[in-house]
Design a protein around this motif. Structure first.
Motif, PDB file in Angstrom:
ATOM      1  N   GLY A 133      -6.818   5.492   0.840  1.00  0.00           N
ATOM      2  CA  GLY A 133      -6.712   6.861   1.341  1.00  0.00           C
ATOM      3  C   GLY A 133      -5.372   7.503   1.047  1.00  0.00           C
ATOM      4  N   LEU A 134      -5.336   8.814   1.211  1.00  0.00           N
ATOM      5  CA  LEU A 134      -4.125   9.581   0.886  1.00  0.00           C
ATOM      6  C   LEU A 134      -2.912   9.198   1.733  1.00  0.00           C
ATOM      7  CD1 LEU A 134      -5.431  13.193   0.194  1.00  0.00           C
ATOM      8  CD2 LEU A 134      -4.400  11.587  -1.411  1.00  0.00           C
ATOM      9  N   GLN A 135      -3.147   8.605   2.903  1.00  0.00           N
ATOM     10  CA  GLN A 135      -2.012   8.186   3.743  1.00  0.00           C
ATOM     11  C   GLN A 135      -1.149   7.125   3.038  1.00  0.00           C
ATOM     12  OE1 GLN A 135      -5.193   7.448   4.317  1.00  0.00           O
ATOM     13  NE2 GLN A 135      -5.463   5.478   5.334  1.00  0.00           N
ATOM     14  N   PHE A 136      -1.718   6.505   1.997  1.00  0.00           N
ATOM     15  CA  PHE A 136      -0.966   5.484   1.269  1.00  0.00           C
ATOM     16  C   PHE A 136      -0.228   6.053   0.055  1.00  0.00           C
ATOM     17  CE2 PHE A 136      -4.397   3.009   3.358  1.00  0.00           C
ATOM     18  CZ  PHE A 136      -3.573   2.355   4.272  1.00  0.00           C
ATOM     19  N   CYS A 137      -0.257   7.373  -0.096  1.00  0.00           N
ATOM     20  CA  CYS A 137       0.570   8.039  -1.111  1.00  0.00           C
ATOM     21  C   CYS A 137       1.914   8.282  -0.436  1.00  0.00           C
ATOM     22  CB  CYS A 137      -0.079   9.348  -1.578  1.00  0.00           C
ATOM     23  SG  CYS A 137       0.818  10.114  -2.933  1.00  0.00           S
ATOM     24  N   ARG A 138       2.778   7.284  -0.537  1.00  0.00           N
ATOM     25  CA  ARG A 138       4.036   7.312   0.220  1.00  0.00           C
ATOM     26  C   ARG A 138       5.061   6.417  -0.431  1.00  0.00           C
ATOM     27  NH1 ARG A 138       4.236   2.657   3.424  1.00  0.00           N
ATOM     28  NH2 ARG A 138       2.343   1.420   3.326  1.00  0.00           N
ATOM     29  N   ALA A 195      -3.684   6.132  -4.423  1.00  0.00           N
ATOM     30  CA  ALA A 195      -3.814   5.961  -2.971  1.00  0.00           C
ATOM     31  C   ALA A 195      -5.277   6.062  -2.549  1.00  0.00           C
ATOM     32  CB  ALA A 195      -2.968   7.005  -2.250  1.00  0.00           C
ATOM     33  N   LYS A 242       0.843  -1.202   0.000  1.00  0.00           N
ATOM     34  CA  LYS A 242       0.000   0.000   0.000  1.00  0.00           C
ATOM     35  C   LYS A 242       0.879   1.253   0.000  1.00  0.00           C
ATOM     36  CE  LYS A 242      -4.358  -0.645   1.757  1.00  0.00           C
ATOM     37  NZ  LYS A 242      -5.367  -0.456   1.065  1.00  0.00           N
TER      38      LYS A 242
END
Length: 153
Positions: free
Chosen positions: A56-61, A51, A43
């Motif tokens: 969710g945006l927290q998975f843009c990493r 993401a 993820k």
């Protein structure tokens, strides 16, 4: 099944080059697929829209495992693309088919071992030895191309 043109069939060296080049391109596709699968499993997405679709945006990493796959793929592009140019030109120089096949084979095996060592984090110096081994036929082909074209400066 598509058959090579009769003219292409006359150049045994070029057919060998096409064979090994196709294996390498397929290997690059496999690494790209592996990268995508690792992104999904970990993820860790590069783009916000991906993401958002996956939790969710927290998975843009970034993720170290995804980055390792990306580095392997980038390294392929840095090395396989020049090989494609060198091998195609070298094939036109009418080299010995056996010697040419050895050049192509060594490069192909070196790149496959390099990718395996990269993705599986094999103990050093496996990856650097594979890299260096694969560079030898490229330098050889480049030198032969330069020697063949020098009279036309």
């Amino acid at each position: 099944r598509a058959a090579p043109s009769p003219k292409m069939m006359e150049n045994e060296v070029f057919l060998s080059f096409v064979f090994y080049s196709t294996i390498l391109i397929l290997k690059m596709y496999v690494v790209a697929i592996i990268t995508g699968q690792v992104r999904l499993r970990k993820k860790a997405f590069a783009n916000p829209e991906d993401a958002l679709r996956n939790g969710g945006l927290q998975f843009c990493r970034e993720d170290p495992d995804v980055e390792r796959c990306r580095r392997a793929h980038h390294n392929d592009m840095e090395n396989i693309f020049p090989f494609l140019f060198l091998g195609a030109i070298y094939s036109m120089l009418d080299p010995s088919p056996t010697v040419a096949r050895i050049h192509f084979f060594i490069f192909c095996v070196g790149r496959i071992v390099h990718t395996i060592a990269y993705l599986l984090q094999l103990k050093a110096p496996t990856r650097s030895v594979a890299y260096s081994l694969a560079q030898l036929p490229c330098f050889s082909m480049a030198l032969q191309i330069l020697l063949a074209t020098t009279p036309y400066w």
